[in-house]
Write an enzyme that holds these catalytic residues in place. Structure first.
Site, PDB file in Angstrom:
ATOM      1  N   HIS A  56       0.838  -1.205   0.000  1.00 33.14           N
ATOM      2  CA  HIS A  56       0.000   0.000   0.000  1.00 33.14           C
ATOM      3  C   HIS A  56       0.871   1.252   0.000  1.00 33.14           C
ATOM      4  O   HIS A  56       1.198   1.803   1.044  1.00 33.14           O
ATOM      5  CB  HIS A  56      -0.892  -0.025   1.243  1.00 33.14           C
ATOM      6  CG  HIS A  56      -1.984   0.983   1.245  1.00 33.14           C
ATOM      7  ND1 HIS A  56      -3.191   0.768   1.870  1.00 33.14           N
ATOM      8  CD2 HIS A  56      -2.072   2.234   0.722  1.00 33.14           C
ATOM      9  CE1 HIS A  56      -3.965   1.833   1.737  1.00 33.14           C
ATOM     10  NE2 HIS A  56      -3.294   2.745   1.037  1.00 33.14           N
ATOM     11  N   HIS A  58       1.497   5.132  -2.048  1.00 33.17           N
ATOM     12  CA  HIS A  58       1.030   6.149  -2.996  1.00 33.17           C
ATOM     13  C   HIS A  58       2.259   6.817  -3.621  1.00 33.17           C
ATOM     14  O   HIS A  58       2.993   7.524  -2.936  1.00 33.17           O
ATOM     15  CB  HIS A  58       0.151   7.181  -2.291  1.00 33.17           C
ATOM     16  CG  HIS A  58      -1.116   6.618  -1.745  1.00 33.17           C
ATOM     17  ND1 HIS A  58      -2.265   6.510  -2.485  1.00 33.17           N
ATOM     18  CD2 HIS A  58      -1.402   6.093  -0.522  1.00 33.17           C
ATOM     19  CE1 HIS A  58      -3.219   5.962  -1.743  1.00 33.17           C
ATOM     20  NE2 HIS A  58      -2.708   5.696  -0.544  1.00 33.17           N
ATOM     21  N   HIS A 230      -5.597  -0.681   5.696  1.00 39.77           N
ATOM     22  CA  HIS A 230      -5.377   0.121   6.908  1.00 39.77           C
ATOM     23  C   HIS A 230      -6.449  -0.056   7.994  1.00 39.77           C
ATOM     24  O   HIS A 230      -7.108   0.915   8.407  1.00 39.77           O
ATOM     25  CB  HIS A 230      -5.206   1.600   6.579  1.00 39.77           C
ATOM     26  CG  HIS A 230      -6.132   2.153   5.531  1.00 39.77           C
ATOM     27  ND1 HIS A 230      -7.497   1.962   5.551  1.00 39.77           N
ATOM     28  CD2 HIS A 230      -5.869   2.897   4.423  1.00 39.77           C
ATOM     29  CE1 HIS A 230      -8.037   2.578   4.509  1.00 39.77           C
ATOM     30  NE2 HIS A 230      -7.080   3.141   3.811  1.00 39.77           N
ATOM     31  N   ASP A 303       0.854   2.681   3.765  1.00 32.58           N
ATOM     32  CA  ASP A 303      -0.052   3.739   3.305  1.00 32.58           C
ATOM     33  C   ASP A 303       0.725   5.043   3.151  1.00 32.58           C
ATOM     34  O   ASP A 303       0.248   6.132   3.518  1.00 32.58           O
ATOM     35  CB  ASP A 303      -1.233   3.919   4.251  1.00 32.58           C
ATOM     36  CG  ASP A 303      -2.349   4.783   3.648  1.00 32.58           C
ATOM     37  OD1 ASP A 303      -2.272   5.108   2.442  1.00 32.58           O
ATOM     38  OD2 ASP A 303      -3.291   5.141   4.378  1.00 32.58           O
TER      39      ASP A 303
END
Length: 428
Positions: A56, A58, A230, A303
């Protein structure tokens, strides 16, 4: 490529051993290995782990290169000990077609700091109305197997069911951002005593838990795989534990920040602590740690959510949600899980390498540290302790909640298929 001898490392935290890398693979693991013609890395007292895998991340490219790029994000990954990351689909344009996921995949290959596996969007434009080109993205050069609208919840039960049914054909998985949107309208932080005292809109735990409950039942109904992104509440832990006891094919992740930080930090009104899902209570944090230790929660995922300075250095209500995490994740896990006795280093390897690679089908990653395996490795100085200084981050963004906080452990070396991407704490 030359030979590399890692001398005296504690492999998965065990007894000291030597590891010989020859080209792209591990040639030998043992004690007192010869070093003729090899570059020697003295690793006495350090822990050697398989390269970390983040399910995960970004990376923001394409479209938000002011926050992060594939290059800067993968450099941050290498600095944190990662050899593979899964890049979320909420880019501009959204990664909902074969063309966009192939672009991200090829950028990762070109830069060479870690493998980049794109995650495809579940719905067109992340709008939750129409399934994206799931099959085309899977059949593309990127070979997408994980699909997520992360940042938004697939709140339509019919769309979620169709997605779960579709990915069954190729063994894919839908990774759900569990957030019932109608229960979080105007929400700014965890709903509880602190939100009431601060006068900030509350984000109830049930907004997460209700979606997880629905989706594990859908996964059971259609015999498909669902992954919970998450996970953040004690109630969510109990739902996942119940689902697993029924044999439902569900996996779940927890972020480092949800293992360490609580909503009490929001009293500062510092937007660096604004994140989705929000920081929860101490009770939730303890439940998450225990669940990660007992296997109810399968993996740690960062995340990693970079934002430019202007998106976080503003009043709380206007600030973007998210924190960077690739370069501090292993340190936080050492503090919250290893130093508390909840996990040993073999357990860390399981939660941060073996299982995320298995869930995401990351070929060549999450493999044992043994002869014949790809030389994807991370060397960690566990004795190190020091304050976090975001000025030294490889990431383009600096929105870390740990600035100035003393954390243990420092990644000194990372190897991707025998090629050093990090040497003595510096990017190669």
């Amino acid at each position: 490529m030359s030979k590399i001898l890692i001398r005296g490392a504690k492999v998965l935290g065990g007894e000291p051993q030597d590891v010989l890398i020859d080209g792209r693979t591990i040639a030998e693991v043992g004690v007192g290995l010869g070093a003729e013609g090899a570059e020697v890395v003295e690793a006495e007292g350090k822990v050697l782990l398989p390269g970390l895998v983040d399910l995960h991340t970004h990376l923001r490219e394409p479209g938000r290169e002011d926050s992060e790029t594939v290059l800067t994000g993968t450099r941050a990954a290498a600095a944190g000990g990662y050899t593979a990351v899964f890049a979320m689909a909420n880019t501009f344009p959204v990664a909902d077609t074969a063309g966009v996921v192939e672009q991200v995949y090829r950028l990762g290959q070109e830069h060479g700091y870690c493998d980049v596996q794109p995650i495809g969007a579940v719905t067109v434009g992340l709008e939750g109305k129409k399934l994206a080109e799931l099959g085309a993205m899977h059949e593309s050069a990127a070979g997408v197997t994980v699909f997520s609208d992360d940042g938004k919840c697939v709140d339509d039960a019919v769309i979620m069911r169709r997605a779960l049914e579709y990915v069954k054909a190729f063994g894919g998985v839908v990774a759900q951002h569990a957030q019932e949107p109608r229960l979080t309208e105007g929400a700014q932080m965890n709903e509880g005593i602190v939100s009431a005292e601060l006068g900030l809109g509350g984000w109830p735990a049930v907004a997460e838990e209700s979606i997880i409950a629905r989706d594990v039942l859908l996964a059971e109904h259609v015999s498909s795989r669902v992954h919970i992104c998450h996970l953040s509440t004690a109630g969510s832990v109990e739902i996942v534990r119940w689902a697993k006891s029924r044999g439902i094919d569900v996996t779940a992740e927890v972020t480092p920040h949800h293992l360490l930080l609580t909503d009490e930090l929001v009293r500062t009104y510092d937007p660096v602590y604004k994140v989705n899902p929000p920081l929860r209570t101490e009770r939730d944090v303890m439940a998450l740690r225990e669940a990660l230790a007992d296997g109810t929660i399968d993996i740690v995922a960062t995340d990693h959510a970079p934002h430019p300075h202007e998106d976080k250095d503003c009043e709380w209500a206007a600030a973007a949600m998210g924190m960077v995490g690739l370069e501090t994740a292993l340190s936080v896990v050492q503090q919250t899980m290893v130093e508390t006795g909840l996990l040993d280093w073999a357990g860390v390897a399981d939660r941060m390498s073996f299982k995320p690679a298995l869930i995401g089908r990351a070929a060549g990653h999450g493999r044992p540290v043994s002869a014949g395996e790809p030389a994807n490795l991370t060397l960690l100085d566990t004795a190190y302790r020091g304050p976090v200084d975001p000025a030294g981050f490889a990431s383009r963004s600096r929105n870390t909640p740990y600035e100035g906080r003393e954390l243990p452990g420092r990644v000194t070396h990372t190897w991707l298929r025998g090629k050093a991407t990090l040497v003595d704490g510096k990017l190669a």
